[in-house]
Design a protein around this motif. Structure first.
Motif, short mmCIF file in Angstrom:
data_model
loop_
_atom_site.label_atom_id
_atom_site.label_comp_id
_atom_site.label_asym_id
_atom_site.label_seq_id
_atom_site.Cartn_x
_atom_site.Cartn_y
_atom_site.Cartn_z
N ARG A 183 -94.56 -29.48 74.55
CA ARG A 183 -95.86 -29.88 75.08
C ARG A 183 -96.58 -28.64 75.60
NH1 ARG A 183 -93.75 -32.98 80.62
NH2 ARG A 183 -92.73 -31.15 81.54
N ILE A 184 -97.89 -28.71 75.64
CA ILE A 184 -98.68 -27.57 76.10
C ILE A 184 -98.57 -27.43 77.61
CG2 ILE A 184 -101.02 -26.64 76.31
CD1 ILE A 184 -101.66 -27.88 73.62
N SER A 185 -98.17 -26.25 78.04
CA SER A 185 -98.12 -25.93 79.46
C SER A 185 -99.39 -25.22 79.89
CB SER A 185 -96.90 -25.06 79.76
OG SER A 185 -96.90 -24.60 81.09
N THR A 186 -99.78 -24.19 79.10
CA THR A 186 -100.99 -23.42 79.39
C THR A 186 -101.69 -23.09 78.08
OG1 THR A 186 -99.91 -22.36 81.27
CG2 THR A 186 -101.92 -21.32 80.45
N TYR A 187 -103.00 -23.28 78.06
CA TYR A 187 -103.78 -22.86 76.89
C TYR A 187 -105.11 -22.31 77.37
CZ TYR A 187 -106.24 -23.13 72.37
OH TYR A 187 -106.95 -22.83 71.24
N VAL A 188 -105.28 -21.01 77.17
CA VAL A 188 -106.57 -20.35 77.42
C VAL A 188 -107.09 -19.92 76.06
CG1 VAL A 188 -107.78 -18.50 78.61
CG2 VAL A 188 -105.75 -19.55 79.67
N PRO A 189 -108.04 -20.67 75.49
CA PRO A 189 -108.49 -20.35 74.13
C PRO A 189 -108.88 -18.89 73.97
CG PRO A 189 -109.38 -22.46 74.82
CD PRO A 189 -108.70 -21.87 76.03
N GLY A 190 -108.40 -18.31 72.89
CA GLY A 190 -108.70 -16.92 72.61
C GLY A 190 -107.82 -15.93 73.33
N GLU A 191 -106.95 -16.41 74.24
CA GLU A 191 -106.11 -15.50 75.02
C GLU A 191 -104.62 -15.81 74.90
OE1 GLU A 191 -107.25 -15.04 79.08
OE2 GLU A 191 -109.40 -14.93 78.62
N ARG A 192 -104.20 -17.03 75.26
CA ARG A 192 -102.76 -17.31 75.26
C ARG A 192 -102.50 -18.82 75.23
NH1 ARG A 192 -104.21 -16.07 80.46
NH2 ARG A 192 -103.52 -17.51 82.11
N LEU A 193 -101.32 -19.14 74.75
CA LEU A 193 -100.83 -20.52 74.74
C LEU A 193 -99.36 -20.49 75.10
CD1 LEU A 193 -101.19 -23.60 73.77
CD2 LEU A 193 -100.18 -22.81 71.64
N THR A 194 -98.93 -21.44 75.91
CA THR A 194 -97.52 -21.57 76.27
C THR A 194 -97.08 -23.01 76.03
OG1 THR A 194 -97.70 -19.86 77.96
CG2 THR A 194 -95.78 -21.31 78.08
N LEU A 195 -95.96 -23.16 75.34
CA LEU A 195 -95.35 -24.48 75.14
C LEU A 195 -94.03 -24.54 75.89
CD1 LEU A 195 -95.74 -25.03 71.26
CD2 LEU A 195 -97.37 -25.62 73.08
N ASP A 196 -93.82 -25.65 76.59
CA ASP A 196 -92.53 -25.95 77.21
C ASP A 196 -91.98 -27.23 76.57
OD1 ASP A 196 -92.42 -23.78 79.03
OD2 ASP A 196 -93.87 -24.81 80.31
N ARG A 197 -90.76 -27.55 76.89
CA ARG A 197 -90.11 -28.69 76.26
C ARG A 197 -90.76 -30.02 76.66
NH1 ARG A 197 -85.73 -27.74 73.34
NH2 ARG A 197 -84.57 -25.77 73.64
N ASN A 198 -90.86 -30.92 75.68
CA ASN A 198 -91.18 -32.32 75.94
C ASN A 198 -89.88 -33.01 76.33
OD1 ASN A 198 -91.70 -35.07 75.84
ND2 ASN A 198 -92.32 -35.10 73.69
N PRO A 199 -89.73 -33.44 77.59
CA PRO A 199 -88.43 -33.98 78.04
C PRO A 199 -88.04 -35.28 77.35
CG PRO A 199 -90.11 -34.36 79.71
CD PRO A 199 -90.73 -33.45 78.67
N HIS A 200 -88.99 -35.90 76.65
CA HIS A 200 -88.71 -37.20 76.02
C HIS A 200 -88.45 -37.09 74.52
CE1 HIS A 200 -89.64 -39.32 79.74
NE2 HIS A 200 -90.69 -38.53 79.87
N TRP A 201 -88.42 -35.87 73.99
CA TRP A 201 -88.07 -35.68 72.58
C TRP A 201 -86.56 -35.72 72.43
CZ3 TRP A 201 -85.25 -31.63 70.28
CH2 TRP A 201 -85.27 -31.61 68.87
N GLU A 202 -86.08 -36.37 71.37
CA GLU A 202 -84.65 -36.48 71.13
C GLU A 202 -84.31 -35.96 69.73
OE1 GLU A 202 -83.34 -40.44 71.77
OE2 GLU A 202 -84.13 -40.56 73.82
#
Length: 540
Positions: free
Chosen positions: A183-202
């Motif tokens: 899931r998206i944790s941080t998204y600053v368009p044109g600069e950076r994106l961070t994804l962390d785990r979706n705790p409900h994915w199996e």
């Protein structure tokens, strides 16, 4: 390559421009399609078979589609246990809503809306009522015309589930709701994106993704040379776009045995081409368009991308990796690939333009290789007095606000558009329909950049779509390729190979023929977790 089952660490991508859109209804860049699978799950996905080819597999659905006898009705049943990031189950109603907001946004939002993604569902569904949800896990698609390969459409981002109550359009691209492993944790368009785990994915519900990294970061907005420096210095693991390093870096890494171990040089299935708009000035005349084709110095354009290691001179729209490829050369440019100037002058005379003409070339200046190829094209055309000014654009809004908007193209008299294309799915229809079908022309996000409008080609595309026999289907796509080239609205100049440099931490390196780059659903990292976490913190 570099197989590993190690779980954890931070996988770090870098990219020159931004994503075109993380809204699954609005995306058309191949690297976004590849990457967005980490966030959302479509009904069908791709796995790479033992021969290296793409294989359709059920993803959000528990099986591939069940087709009616006439291929007009397709039924899918969802897997049990798939949940959004807030823990709520993904239902057939969420998938139906996702398709409707992409295909019929005016019905969903009550106002005209333009979409940047492919328009296949609007083309084929009987209408907004063409999707039925008899229960929470079943979807039934009803088509106005038969489509024998509908599973390919079910694999598009269009079928990534979107919960109606969380649709924040027009801002949904900033924070799409996850049904995938991240899931998206941080998204600053044109600069950076961070994804962390979706705790409900199996893992048990997902046959496509391994989701080994704990975190995924994307550094956006670096120049092409800066991307290469970041990779060489170990500050990132993979270039998100997958199109390869700059020519100067290419020479460096291929000359160094140690660095060459981190280089891959695959055929990607991409074709670099330019489009000639048949509604702009002298290019309304087919002979003027053919003159441009003959005058093209494809060797110089190939050199702009790095020469033989970067690809091969192209003569057909379809690459060899797509069903329907058949070699031919409608506009030979000489044994050295530098152009046939006499043939170009003959075509100019037939067009009534013996003194040439003036036009404009659109290219993305933040894509250095494309920009240099455009300059090479301009120089080549000048040899027969076709005066073509190269006009700079940026990648982020290239299709949504500029060359993909026919009204903008006409207003600014852009006759030639630099372009790259790969199959939406690895079948001739998936390569040709969006760029050659008159019915695919859109007010924005248009990909039929030559505005090709041929009743014969449209009819051939329809015939191929309905054909179940693989050999006959391939024959039809080859015929479309020849017919489109005869109209001279597209000039393929390079079958693409990538000289891709990857960091030493990158693991589970597998090429995805479906996307023409690494398979981001299985990519991971080994070792250096603490170092990666430290570096990631320092770049924030």
């Amino acid at each position: 390559m570099n197989p590993s089952g190690q779980r954890g660490g931070t996988l770090r991508y870098v990219r020159t421009d931004d994503f075109d859109s993380l809204d699954p209804a609005d995306t058309y860049y191949a690297y976004t399609w590849n990457f967005i699978r980490l966030i959302g799950r479509a009904l069908v996905g791709y796995a790479t078979d033992a021969e290296g080819g793409p294989r359709l597999v059920p993803d959000l659905a528990e099986a591939l589609g069940q087709a009616s006898e006439d291929s007009r009705t397709w039924t899918y049943r969802l897997r049990e246990g798939v949940r959004f990031e807030d823990g709520t189950p993904v239902t057939s109603h969420d998938v139906k809503y996702a398709v409707l907001r992409a295909a019929y946004p005016e019905q969903v939002y009550g106002t005209p809306v333009t979409r940047g993604g492919p328009a296949y569902f609007r083309q084929y569904l009987t209408g907004p009522d063409g999707i039925e949800t008899p229960d929470d896990r079943t979807l039934v698609f009803r088509l106005r015309e038969p489509f024998a390969a509908f599973d390919y459409l079910a694999a598009l981002p269009t079928t990534i589930a979107v919960p109606r109550e969380h649709d924040t359009y027009p801002e949904y691209h900033r924070r799409p709701v996850s049904s995938g492993p991240y899931r998206i944790s941080t998204y600053v368009p044109g600069e950076r994106l961070t994804l962390d785990r979706n705790p409900h994915w199996e893992t048990a519900t997902d046959p496509v993704r391994t989701a080994l990294p704990d975190r995924i970061t994307v550094r956006l907005g670096a120049s092409g040379p800066e991307v290469d420096r970041i990779l060489l210095d170990g500050e990132a693991d993979v270039d998100l776009a997958g199109v390869g390093v700059q020519p100067e870096t290419q020479a460096l890494v291929l000359a160094d045995p140690e660095l060459e171990r981190q280089v891959d040089n695959p055929r990607t299935g991409f074709v670099w081409l330019y489009c000639l708009n048949q509604n702009i000035g002298p290019l309304k005349n087919v002979h003027a368009r053919r003159a441009v084709q003959y005058a093209t110095d494809k060797a110089a354009m190939l050199a702009a991308y790095g020469g033989d290691a970067a690809g091969e001179i192209a003569t057909t729209l379809l690459p060899a990796s797509v069903v329907g490829y058949d070699h031919f050369d409608r506009y030979p440019v000489g044994p050295e690939g530098t152009g046939d100037l006499e043939a170009a002058r003959r075509e100019l005379a037939r067009a009534g333009l013996p003194d040439g003409f003036t036009t404009r070339i659109a290219a993305r200046k933040d894509r250095t290789k494309e920009w240099n190829a455009a300059l090479a094209l301009s120089r080549a055309l000048a040899r027969v007095d076709i005066r073509a000014e190269v006009v700079p654009f940026t990648s982020g809004d290239y299709f949504t606000k500029a060359v993909g908007v026919p009204a903008y193209v006409r207003e600014h008299q852009i006759g030639i558009v630099m372009f790259g294309w790969a199959a939406d799915f690895p079948d001739g229809y998936g390569f040709l329909q969006q760029i050659a079908d008159s019915r695919a022309i859109k007010e924005t996000g248009n990909q039929n950049l030559g505005e090709l409008a041929s009743p014969r080609i449209d009819a051939l595309l329809d015939a191929g779509a309905a054909t179940r026999d693989d050999k006959e289907r391939a024959r039809i796509w080859a015929t479309v390729d020849r017919a489109a080239m005869d109209e001279a609205v597209m000039c393929p100049y390079m079958y693409v190979k990538s000289v891709v440099f990857r960091g030493p931490r990158a693991a589970n390196i597998r090429m995805s023929p479906a996307y023409g780059m690494y398979d981001y659903a299985v990519l991971s990292v080994v070792d250096g977790e603490a170092r990666a976490a430290e570096e990631d913190t320092n770049t924030r």
